[in-house]
Scaffold this motif. Structure first.
Motif, mmCIF file in Angstrom:
data_model
loop_
_atom_site.group_PDB
_atom_site.id
_atom_site.type_symbol
_atom_site.label_atom_id
_atom_site.label_comp_id
_atom_site.label_asym_id
_atom_site.label_seq_id
_atom_site.Cartn_x
_atom_site.Cartn_y
_atom_site.Cartn_z
ATOM 1 N N VAL A 154 56.471 13.412 10.000
ATOM 2 C CA VAL A 154 57.882 12.869 10.870
ATOM 3 C C VAL A 154 58.973 12.937 10.335
ATOM 4 O O VAL A 154 59.983 12.987 10.748
ATOM 5 C CB VAL A 154 57.001 11.622 11.501
ATOM 6 N N GLN A 155 58.931 12.634 9.048
ATOM 7 C CA GLN A 155 60.299 12.181 8.081
ATOM 8 C C GLN A 155 60.985 13.534 8.431
ATOM 9 O O GLN A 155 62.258 13.975 8.391
ATOM 10 C CB GLN A 155 59.729 11.917 6.575
ATOM 11 N N ALA A 156 60.207 14.650 8.200
ATOM 12 C CA ALA A 156 60.833 16.185 8.154
ATOM 13 C C ALA A 156 61.385 16.476 9.340
ATOM 14 O O ALA A 156 62.558 16.794 9.499
ATOM 15 C CB ALA A 156 59.649 17.220 7.906
ATOM 16 N N GLN A 157 60.837 15.996 10.544
ATOM 17 C CA GLN A 157 61.601 16.044 11.775
ATOM 18 C C GLN A 157 62.710 15.454 11.891
ATOM 19 O O GLN A 157 63.798 15.873 12.410
ATOM 20 C CB GLN A 157 60.597 15.551 13.061
ATOM 21 N N LEU A 188 57.883 22.885 10.983
ATOM 22 C CA LEU A 188 58.077 21.478 11.725
ATOM 23 C C LEU A 188 56.826 21.193 12.724
ATOM 24 O O LEU A 188 56.925 21.920 13.517
ATOM 25 C CB LEU A 188 59.320 21.282 12.312
ATOM 26 N N LEU A 189 56.410 20.232 12.318
ATOM 27 C CA LEU A 189 55.207 19.871 13.408
ATOM 28 C C LEU A 189 55.694 19.026 14.446
ATOM 29 O O LEU A 189 56.670 18.264 14.358
ATOM 30 C CB LEU A 189 53.957 19.070 12.623
ATOM 31 N N GLU A 190 55.298 19.281 15.688
ATOM 32 C CA GLU A 190 55.730 18.679 16.993
ATOM 33 C C GLU A 190 55.304 17.335 16.979
ATOM 34 O O GLU A 190 53.941 17.056 16.528
ATOM 35 C CB GLU A 190 55.370 19.391 18.316
ATOM 36 N N VAL A 209 65.151 13.694 -0.432
ATOM 37 C CA VAL A 209 65.916 13.408 1.027
ATOM 38 C C VAL A 209 67.416 14.047 0.751
ATOM 39 O O VAL A 209 67.894 14.478 1.704
ATOM 40 C CB VAL A 209 65.691 11.848 1.376
ATOM 41 N N VAL A 210 67.836 13.377 -0.362
ATOM 42 C CA VAL A 210 69.415 13.764 -0.588
ATOM 43 C C VAL A 210 69.547 15.174 -0.739
ATOM 44 O O VAL A 210 70.826 15.689 -0.247
ATOM 45 C CB VAL A 210 69.820 12.983 -1.880
ATOM 46 N N ALA A 211 68.697 15.895 -1.444
ATOM 47 C CA ALA A 211 68.856 17.193 -1.751
ATOM 48 C C ALA A 211 69.091 18.291 -0.538
ATOM 49 O O ALA A 211 70.138 19.088 -1.008
ATOM 50 C CB ALA A 211 67.530 17.795 -2.659
ATOM 51 N N GLY A 212 68.452 17.909 0.499
ATOM 52 C CA GLY A 212 68.650 18.944 1.481
ATOM 53 C C GLY A 212 69.807 18.424 2.431
ATOM 54 O O GLY A 212 70.248 19.382 3.027
ATOM 55 N N LEU A 213 70.448 17.391 2.528
ATOM 56 C CA LEU A 213 71.186 16.829 3.551
ATOM 57 C C LEU A 213 72.521 16.955 2.951
ATOM 58 O O LEU A 213 73.691 16.997 3.655
ATOM 59 C CB LEU A 213 70.875 15.329 3.892
ATOM 60 N N CYS A 214 72.774 16.228 1.714
ATOM 61 C CA CYS A 214 74.144 15.673 1.314
ATOM 62 C C CYS A 214 74.940 16.758 0.483
ATOM 63 O O CYS A 214 74.399 17.743 0.004
ATOM 64 C CB CYS A 214 73.730 14.639 0.427
ATOM 65 N N ALA A 219 56.903 20.048 4.304
ATOM 66 C CA ALA A 219 57.567 18.977 4.937
ATOM 67 C C ALA A 219 58.115 18.101 3.779
ATOM 68 O O ALA A 219 58.883 17.065 3.789
ATOM 69 C CB ALA A 219 56.783 17.921 5.836
ATOM 70 N N ALA A 220 57.408 18.024 2.607
ATOM 71 C CA ALA A 220 57.645 17.033 1.399
ATOM 72 C C ALA A 220 59.031 17.655 0.867
ATOM 73 O O ALA A 220 59.303 18.998 0.278
ATOM 74 C CB ALA A 220 56.592 17.286 0.266
ATOM 75 N N PRO A 221 59.998 16.809 0.646
ATOM 76 C CA PRO A 221 61.258 17.047 0.279
ATOM 77 C C PRO A 221 61.100 17.366 -1.191
ATOM 78 O O PRO A 221 60.618 16.625 -2.044
ATOM 79 C CB PRO A 221 62.225 15.889 0.571
ATOM 80 N N VAL A 222 61.885 18.581 -1.688
ATOM 81 C CA VAL A 222 61.675 18.705 -3.033
ATOM 82 C C VAL A 222 63.351 18.362 -3.755
ATOM 83 O O VAL A 222 64.288 18.641 -3.095
ATOM 84 C CB VAL A 222 61.795 20.338 -3.366
#
Lengths: 329, 327
Positions: free
Chosen positions: A188-191, B275-277, A216-221, B259-262
């Motif tokens: 859900v976080q990914a969404q 992305l899962l719905e 989280v920061v890496a992808g967005l900022c 989904a896990a942010p790297v």
């Protein structure tokens, strides 16, 4: 570029029965139009309190000093009714736990339209149409039906979408997001992160992302500011902070996270010790007790945040680190 | 892994009765629904899943802190499922647990020393005072606490130190197995690595087996030899850490990985997210057939009809997957 938010020498102090706690110690920064800045730090680093002070939302025992200018207007000391015209409309904030930020006994429609009627002088009808549009934009399925539901009828992820919709419905110029995805499940976080990225790409909104999660920061900022013990210890572009961090604390943070994109490492490089007690900060560098490169000067003199390259600054007495990762004094 | 497993769980089910009123029948919340796995001496089995997946319930059911509804939990070859407290007492010293919130799991009125010594007082009563103190200080040193802190109370320690106290309490009897339920989730980023390294060191020094439960796939992969992926009370996939990362076969595992942010901007920008719905369905009312099908990007009609069994065909050695259409 023009600054949308300009913060000078901002300090936050809390009066507690055990004495004053200095949560934030004279921080300076600018947020430009359209950029996304990550604020990274651990609990107690002052990252949330800095922006609670910016929003004028400090707890009653807290006091902010210094200067916070939103598009040239000083916010500290501004009258509440004037401040309310800015926050909630031009500058909005979303929080970690959407349930505590939504009013449980009011329908979503009412909570979404209230700001529009109040701040934008819209008619109920127009406001409702706009609210519906907004729920669509944050991808709440079946928005028409859900508009008149209560917060408890939404799941955690959907509630966070409602929060984002509320924050964006007045088309703010600055969105402050305080750990917006921390309470959510990974998928859900990914969404939510994907959604924030899309919304940002659609407009000129500046975003401040407060988080302890470097991923989280890496992808967005675009930019990252690292906070430690109430001060910024390093600033730079997202690539610089992740690939060539120059403050020993940022280096430690980046190295201490297990990574899914790399083959198995045997051991994580942990930062020893724990964050200092804000009531008894040492003279000298606040990171000295945990730093592997400490020398005499660090104990005597608190390093200032100094620019060392365009767009980069750090508060460390070391000259830097060479290509092999060796500290240079 | 070779030899006999120390723990063998077969078709474990934990159902909680919910609701029920004058005209409404009681319904079952299937927190864990037919889960099987083995744990071998000295290994770490990771259990990863989102909220409501049943991961914590499994940990507690293994230790009989929650009574399983059905299934077999064999400890060193003997079934202990449904054992009473008294029957479990003999096994308790071999199986211990570490909780997520260190402060909440420590008695605030007891000193660190008394907390750590509690299992000793239970299982080795009448120990000479000096010996007891020496054993406590020994384990404190081993988990990275200063032995002179023995008389302090939990509120005088930081979160990371309190977690060390919890680990010391679990380790003092030299157990064969520790269930670690989200042991680093409530800790600050810079402290997490310390605790993860500590658990790895203790395992190397003592050969203790770990069941490491977490929602964080990166952490689980780092600490575990094998990883069990759980969704809505069922096993989706089981594989060694490296295989899971490089050749995940279940669409849920693949989605979790993506989904896990790297923490690397270049990787994140280049990443194609699956992305899962929507959100997890309620475990009160799980989907028919495959429980993952409502969010699955490759679900077909068969998935709604038939529950996929765990299958090892076509995978790496030791890899099993519950999917009608695995990659």
């Amino acid at each position: 570029m023009s600054s949308i938010l300009s913060v000078k020498d901002l300090s936050v102090r809390f009066a507690t029965p055990e004495g004053a706690v200095a949560a934030v110690n004279g921080v300076n920064f600018e947020i430009e139009k359209g950029e996304c800045v990550g604020i990274v730090g651990e609990s107690g680093s002052g990252k949330s309190q800095t922006f609670m002070a910016v929003m004028g939302l400090l707890a009653s025992n807290g006091k902010a000093t210094g200067s916070v200018k939103f598009k040239g207007d000083e916010l500290l000391g501004m009258k509440t009714d004037k401040l309310n015209k800015i926050r909630g409309s031009k500058m909005t904030m979303i929080f970690q736990d959407p349930m505590t930020s939504l009013t449980p006994h009011l329908r979503i429609s009412r909570q979404l339209t209230e700001v529009l009627v109040l701040h934008k002088g819209m008619s109920e009808r127009d406001a409702r149409a706009r609210a519906l549009q907004m729920l669509d934009r944050v991808k709440i399925p079946d928005a028409k039906r859900r508009l008149d539901q209560f917060p408890h009828e939404f799941s955690g992820g959907m509630r966070q979408r409602v929060m984002i919709a509320m924050a964006l419905v007045c088309e703010p110029e600055l969105l402050i997001a305080d750990e917006p995805s921390t309470a959510l499940d990974v998928t859900v976080q990914a969404q939510i992160l994907e959604l924030l990225q899309e919304l940002r790409a659609q407009g000129n909104m500046s975003v401040i992302m407060i988080t302890h999660d470097l991923g989280v920061v890496a992808g967005l900022c675009n930019r990252v500011m690292v906070m430690y013990a109430g001060e910024f210890c390093e600033k730079g572009s997202v690539d610089e902070i992740f690939h060539e961090p120059q403050h020993p604390y940022s280096r430690g943070l980046v190295a201490s996270i297990p990574r899914l994109d790399r083959p198995e490492e045997d051991r994580l490089t942990a930062i020893p010790g724990q964050p200092p007690n804000l009531q008894q900060l040492p003279t000298g560098c606040t990171f000295q007790e945990r730093c592997g490169h400490v020398f005499d000067r660090c104990i005597i003199e608190r390093p200032k945040l100094v620019a060392f390259a365009p767009g980069r600054a750090k508060s460390c007495h070391l000259k830097g680190f060479d290509a092999n990762g060796e500290a240079v004094r | 892994m070779s030899g006999e497993p120390i723990l063998s769980v077969k078709d474990l089910k934990v159902h909680f009765p919910v609701g029920g009123g004058l005209f409404k029948p009681k319904r079952a919340l299937k927190a864990v629904d037919g889960v099987s796995f083995d744990v071998f001496a000295g290994e770490t089995l990771g259990i990863v899943g989102e909220s409501g997946s049943g991961k914590s319930t499994i940990g507690r059911a293994v230790l009989q802190l929650i009574k399983p509804t059905a299934g077999r939990v064999a400890w060193l070859g003997k079934n202990i499922a449904g054992h009473s407290r008294a029957q479990m007492k003999g096994h308790r010293r071999e199986m211990q647990i570490v909780f997520q919130d260190p402060l909440a799991s420590l008695n605030p009125r007891m000193t660190a020393g008394d907390i750590i010594a509690e299992p000793l007082d239970t299982f080795e009563p009448g120990l000479a005072k000096e010996v007891r103190k020496r054993r406590v200080q020994e384990i404190m040193r081993q988990v990275g606490l200063l032995p002179e802190m023995i008389n302090r109370y939990p509120h005088e320690f930081s979160g990371g130190q309190n977690q060390r106290i919890g680990i010391a309490r679990a380790m003092i009897l030299r157990p064969k197995l520790i269930v670690a339920d989200e042991p680093v989730s409530s800790l600050d980023v810079s402290i997490r690595a310390q605790i993860i390294n500590l658990l790895a060191d203790l395992q190397r020094e003592t050969g203790v087996a770990l069941i490491f439960i977490s929602h964080d796939l990166a952490v689980v992969r780092h600490v575990s030899h094998r990883v069990l992926v759980l969704y809505l009370g069922k096993v989706m996939e089981l594989a060694d850490g490296q295989t899971l990362l490089t050749k995940p076969r279940h669409p849920y595992t693949q989605a979790l990985l993506s989904a896990a942010p790297v923490p690397d901007p270049a990787v994140e920008r280049a990443k194609k997210r699956i992305l899962l719905e929507g959100d997890l369905p309620s475990p009160m009312n799980p989907p028919s057939g495959c429980v993952f099908r409502t969010r699955c990007p490759i679900a077909q009609a068969k998935c709604a009809r038939e529950v996929p069994g765990l299958d090892s065909r076509g995978g790496a050695p030791g890899q099993i997957v519950a999917c009608h259409f695995p990659s």
